[in-house]
Enzyme design. Structure first.
Site, PDB file in Angstrom:
ATOM      1  N   ARG A 202       0.831  -1.207   0.000  1.00 49.43           N
ATOM      2  CA  ARG A 202       0.000   0.000   0.000  1.00 49.43           C
ATOM      3  C   ARG A 202       0.861   1.250   0.000  1.00 49.43           C
ATOM      4  NH1 ARG A 202      -4.414  -2.604   2.771  1.00 49.43           N
ATOM      5  NH2 ARG A 202      -3.170  -2.666   4.661  1.00 49.43           N
ATOM      6  N   ASP A 270       0.885   3.960  -7.178  1.00 46.24           N
ATOM      7  CA  ASP A 270      -0.189   3.382  -6.367  1.00 46.24           C
ATOM      8  C   ASP A 270      -0.754   2.146  -7.064  1.00 46.24           C
ATOM      9  OD1 ASP A 270      -2.376   2.802  -4.818  1.00 46.24           O
ATOM     10  OD2 ASP A 270      -3.315   4.774  -5.007  1.00 46.24           O
ATOM     11  N   GLY A 296       3.705   6.806  -4.035  1.00 49.86           N
ATOM     12  CA  GLY A 296       2.824   5.665  -3.866  1.00 49.86           C
ATOM     13  C   GLY A 296       1.435   6.091  -3.411  1.00 49.86           C
ATOM     14  N   HIS A 297       0.698   5.128  -2.861  1.00 48.51           N
ATOM     15  CA  HIS A 297      -0.674   5.350  -2.421  1.00 48.51           C
ATOM     16  C   HIS A 297      -0.747   6.450  -1.365  1.00 48.51           C
ATOM     17  CE1 HIS A 297      -4.835   4.295  -1.548  1.00 48.51           C
ATOM     18  NE2 HIS A 297      -4.535   4.053  -0.276  1.00 48.51           N
ATOM     19  N   PHE A 298       0.194   6.442  -0.439  1.00 44.46           N
ATOM     20  CA  PHE A 298       0.302   7.499   0.568  1.00 44.46           C
ATOM     21  C   PHE A 298       1.375   8.476   0.092  1.00 44.46           C
ATOM     22  CE2 PHE A 298      -1.258   3.766   2.877  1.00 44.46           C
ATOM     23  CZ  PHE A 298      -2.343   4.288   3.559  1.00 44.46           C
TER      24      PHE A 298
END
Length: 319
Positions: A202, A270, A296-298
């Protein structure tokens, strides 16, 4: 006479220099004070809601809604970078972070319920107008809040949060099966959603620059997910995620009709969602500002400076 004037001039220059130094110190002190983050708790609907707060209360407000399996902690880099000009509030949802974790037998872990608690939180703190910053789970929470009280949401910032069915990628097959038949697929769902490998992915996604990511990000979150009671809480809330998919068309129509001020931030690496999702927002809101980042996702994990600058420009332009 000349010597006297010279002495006086020198003294005046020295005094001005000292005043300047003192002024700079005062400015630095004020800036430090402005950037402090406070860690507070408010009683909302009988639940202790933990939140982080920074910036002057009279400034434009950003209400920061976190994702899975994070907490308000994910916004710490943003709070320290924007508190000089904005009032920032980042709460933990019930069942997350430092907020209370009510027993699922006593508390319905649904997105409707979480959104109501967050709306009541905003009202408890006297927030009448704010910009919603929504990441991941923050999307379904924030869209519910915006549609319920559109007069309060001055603008939307979407960071890696989906509002189109096509935005859910191939790794959602197990999750859709869980929605269709919970009892049969719950164990597979927990392995898919709550494992250490998934928790790390994630954050990192397919970013080749893994060395930029602090491994504490996923190790701490994995420890959180393995705390007593968390598996049930996360399973209950994720089972309710199917209601978000059902609501996507309603959110899309609302955006198309109201054309909100919209900023979309997306991590290029992501793997949680389909990479075409940012452009779907632009189709709904043609004037939306869209930024795809090497992240990335965060995305705040590695691009906090860039995101803070983008948000600062967006907020300045809309006010």
């Amino acid at each position: 006479m000349r010597a006297g004037k010279l002495i006086c001039s020198t003294a005046a220059i020295f005094a001005m220099f000292c005043t300047g130094i003192g002024g700079m110190k005062a400015q630095i002190k004020d800036r430090t004070m402005d950037n402090r983050v406070f860690y507070r708790t408010a009683k909302v609907d009988g639940i202790n809601i933990f939140y982080r707060e920074a910036g002057p209360k009279g400034a434009p407000t950003l209400l920061l809604l976190h994702g899975l399996p994070s907490s308000s902690r994910m916004f710490q880099p943003l709070l320290t970078r924007l508190a000089d000009r904005y009032h920032l509030l980042a709460p933990d949802y019930p069942g997350y972070g430092h907020s209370d974790w009510p027993d699922p037998k006593q508390f319905d872990y649904t997105f409707d319920h979480i959104a109501r608690v967050m709306d009541d939180f905003a009202q408890a703190l006297g927030l009448s107008r704010y910009t919603l910053y929504m990441q991941d789970y923050g999307g379904p929470v924030g869209f519910r809040m915006a549609l319920a009280h559109p007069e309060r949401a001055q603008a939307l910032i979407v960071q890696d949060a989906v509002s189109h069915n096509e935005g859910l990628g191939a790794n959602w097959a197990t999750r859709r099966a869980f929605w269709a038949d919970r009892s049969t697929h719950e164990e597979a769902l927990r392995q898919n959603l709550l494992s250490l490998a998934t928790t790390k992915t994630r954050h990192v996604g397919d970013d080749p620059n893994v060395e930029l990511y602090d491994p504490d990000l996923w190790s701490d979150e994995y420890a959180f997910l393995n705390s007593p009671g968390q598996a049930q809480i996360q399973s209950d809330l994720f089972y309710d995620y199917r209601t978000n998919v059902d609501s996507y068309p309603k959110w899309q129509v609302w955006m198309q009709k109201t054309q909100p001020k919209l900023l979309v931030l997306w991590g290029k690496h992501d793997l949680s969602f389909d990479p075409g999702e940012p452009e779907r927002y632009r189709k709904d809101v043609p004037n939306a500002e869209v930024h795809v980042l090497e992240a990335g996702h965060f995305a705040l994990d590695t691009k906090a400076d860039a995101i803070a600058e983008i948000v600062r420009r967006f907020m300045s332009a809309k006010n």
